[in-house]
Design a protein around this motif. Structure first.
Motif, PDB file in Angstrom:
ATOM      1  N   LEU A 168       0.808  -1.218   0.000  1.00 49.91           N
ATOM      2  CA  LEU A 168       0.000   0.000   0.000  1.00 49.91           C
ATOM      3  C   LEU A 168       0.838   1.264   0.000  1.00 49.91           C
ATOM      4  N   ALA A 169       2.117   1.153   0.371  1.00 47.92           N
ATOM      5  CA  ALA A 169       3.014   2.315   0.349  1.00 47.92           C
ATOM      6  C   ALA A 169       3.593   2.575  -1.033  1.00 47.92           C
ATOM      7  N   SER A 170       3.407   1.667  -1.964  1.00 44.63           N
ATOM      8  CA  SER A 170       4.016   1.802  -3.286  1.00 44.63           C
ATOM      9  C   SER A 170       3.188   2.726  -4.172  1.00 44.63           C
ATOM     10  N   PRO A 171       3.840   3.465  -5.091  1.00 45.22           N
ATOM     11  CA  PRO A 171       3.111   4.383  -5.964  1.00 45.22           C
ATOM     12  C   PRO A 171       1.997   3.743  -6.786  1.00 45.22           C
ATOM     13  N   LEU A 172       2.140   2.459  -7.151  1.00 46.32           N
ATOM     14  CA  LEU A 172       1.070   1.804  -7.888  1.00 46.32           C
ATOM     15  C   LEU A 172      -0.245   1.806  -7.106  1.00 46.32           C
ATOM     16  N   TYR A 173      -0.150   1.831  -5.788  1.00 47.42           N
ATOM     17  CA  TYR A 173      -1.356   1.812  -4.964  1.00 47.42           C
ATOM     18  C   TYR A 173      -1.722   3.189  -4.440  1.00 47.42           C
ATOM     19  N   THR A 174      -0.779   4.124  -4.413  1.00 52.95           N
ATOM     20  CA  THR A 174      -1.114   5.484  -3.974  1.00 52.95           C
ATOM     21  C   THR A 174      -1.585   6.363  -5.128  1.00 52.95           C
ATOM     22  N   LEU A 175      -1.218   6.023  -6.366  1.00 54.60           N
ATOM     23  CA  LEU A 175      -1.658   6.816  -7.510  1.00 54.60           C
ATOM     24  C   LEU A 175      -3.177   6.974  -7.572  1.00 54.60           C
ATOM     25  N   PRO A 176      -3.978   5.904  -7.398  1.00 52.03           N
ATOM     26  CA  PRO A 176      -5.429   6.095  -7.465  1.00 52.03           C
ATOM     27  C   PRO A 176      -5.987   7.022  -6.390  1.00 52.03           C
ATOM     28  N   ILE A 177      -5.241   7.205  -5.310  1.00 54.27           N
ATOM     29  CA  ILE A 177      -5.687   8.099  -4.236  1.00 54.27           C
ATOM     30  C   ILE A 177      -5.330   9.541  -4.548  1.00 54.27           C
ATOM     31  N   HIS A 178      -4.197   9.752  -5.237  1.00 60.83           N
ATOM     32  CA  HIS A 178      -3.714  11.109  -5.489  1.00 60.83           C
ATOM     33  C   HIS A 178      -3.444  11.377  -6.973  1.00 60.83           C
ATOM     34  N   PRO A 179      -4.333  11.029  -7.877  1.00 59.94           N
ATOM     35  CA  PRO A 179      -4.021  11.245  -9.291  1.00 59.94           C
ATOM     36  C   PRO A 179      -3.855  12.712  -9.659  1.00 59.94           C
ATOM     37  N   ALA A 180      -4.562  13.601  -8.964  1.00 56.44           N
ATOM     38  CA  ALA A 180      -4.472  15.027  -9.286  1.00 56.44           C
ATOM     39  C   ALA A 180      -3.081  15.579  -9.028  1.00 56.44           C
ATOM     40  N   ALA A 181      -2.334  14.944  -8.126  1.00 55.19           N
ATOM     41  CA  ALA A 181      -0.993  15.431  -7.813  1.00 55.19           C
ATOM     42  C   ALA A 181      -0.089  15.383  -9.032  1.00 55.19           C
ATOM     43  N   LEU A 182      -0.221  14.341  -9.843  1.00 59.56           N
ATOM     44  CA  LEU A 182       0.616  14.235 -11.038  1.00 59.56           C
ATOM     45  C   LEU A 182       0.028  15.023 -12.206  1.00 59.56           C
TER      46      LEU A 182
END
Length: 351
Positions: A264-278
């Motif tokens: 859950l700490a990996s970007p593959l799993y955090t991307l769906p939570i914070h897509p607007a950041a990118l």
């Protein structure tokens, strides 16, 4: 001896490049220290006084009214800022790149985030301390105060290799509006993969009874480092971390609850939570060698690129012929040929 005109022209051109490199105006590297308030008192015993190496371009002292954009560069596991400049040759590379017009003059900052167990992974940890906050907040404020920077997100870039590449992606997701553009080289720990979750170092790490034992073997060191970063437990002895495995009589059993924390700490799993950041970045790029010895990097990079496409996030992802450390530094490497022109294009070089 007869030399064809084309060959003669090529010889003259190469000679001129060598001469230009020898006579290019030289910047210099300032080594300073940041006494971190954020890292002070961390339970893991990490030193809060952090060395920071800062490249200042030629003419910095002679033009006291000029301000510069800043590229923050994050080093890899078991590496540090000093090795980036003194072994990898970052200063010479930057001097040559500026002289050749690959990038306009800028400041490059490399913090030392090597820890007792190889690296911070640029993440906040209950054991190691808040290294993500240190990098994205405290370090930037320190640099903007100490040097003549263009202190705005549009003039700030972030890049890194390996652990630093993974840290680049992780920080971009966690701290939107901090950088204009980011570029990750061979990013590690983008997502789960059987080669390291739980990985060959977990068993030896569970058997180790001291830091010295864990530090002898790279895979064991990596397991301890990842555990302290992504499944910290300050009360757990001897490493202040829980591991995604437990020792049986003659085998290693998975501990799913801890394994989930790493995943859950990996970007593959955090991307769906914070897509607007990118999405708010001007540009986002990453690349990796097809023959990378770190087996999880090529497949997880491909998966991450696919997920970015699913979320409609513009990015550049490139697989090239190379290993984990090949084609990174030097005038033919990715930093010179790809990374610096990328930031020359996407950063603001004027107020």
């Amino acid at each position: 001896m007869y030399i064809k005109p084309l060959a003669l022209l090529l010889a003259v051109f190469l000679a001129s490049l060598r001469l230009a490199a020898q006579t290019a105006p030289a910047g210099h590297v300032v080594v300073t220290h940041l006494d971190s308030k954020l890292l002070h008192g961390n339970p893991g015993g990490e030193n809060p006084r952090r060395r920071v190496s800062v490249y200042l371009p030629a003419g910095y002292e002679a033009s006291p009214s000029q301000h510069y954009p800043v590229l923050y560069y994050l080093h890899g596991f078991t590496w540090n800022d000093s090795l980036i400049f003194n072994q990898d040759g970052m200063k010479t590379l930057l001097d040559q790149a500026i002289a050749a017009g690959q990038i306009r003059p800028l400041i490059v900052v490399v913090p030392d985030e090597q820890t007792r167990f190889g690296g911070s992974w640029y993440t906040n940890s209950a054991t190691n301390g808040p290294w993500a906050d240190f990098t994205a907040r405290e370090l930037i404020a320190f640099i903007d105060k100490q040097f003549r920077t263009l202190a705005k997100p549009g003039s700030r870039g972030l890049a890194g290799h390996s652990m630093g590449g993974g840290g680049t992606v992780r920080l971009a997701l966690a701290y939107p509006g901090t950088w204009a553009a980011v570029y990750a080289l061979s990013p590690a720990f983008l997502g789960p993969h059987p080669s390291y979750l739980p990985g060959p170092g977990v068993g030896p790490a569970l058997r180790a009874t001291s830091a010295a034992e864990a530090q002898r073997v790279h895979t064991t060191l990596a397991a301890v480092s990842l555990a302290r970063a992504f499944s910290p437990n300050p009360k757990a002895t001897p490493f202040g971390a829980n591991f995604p495995g437990s020792l049986g009589a003659d085998s290693l059993a998975r501990r799913d609850a801890v394994l989930a924390r790493w995943v859950l700490a990996s970007p593959l799993y955090t991307l769906p939570i914070h897509p607007a950041a990118l999405r708010q970045l001007r540009a986002f790029a990453f690349d990796w060698g097809a023959q990378d010895e770190v087996k999880h990097i090529p497949p997880t990079c491909r998966q991450f690129s696919n997920l970015l496409a699913v979320y409609g996030i513009q990015h550049t992802a490139e697989e090239y012929e190379g290993t984990h450390g090949s084609r990174i530094m030097g005038s033919t490497g990715r930093v010179y040929q790809q990374v610096l022109p990328f930031f020359n294009k996407h950063l603001d070089f004027s107020p």
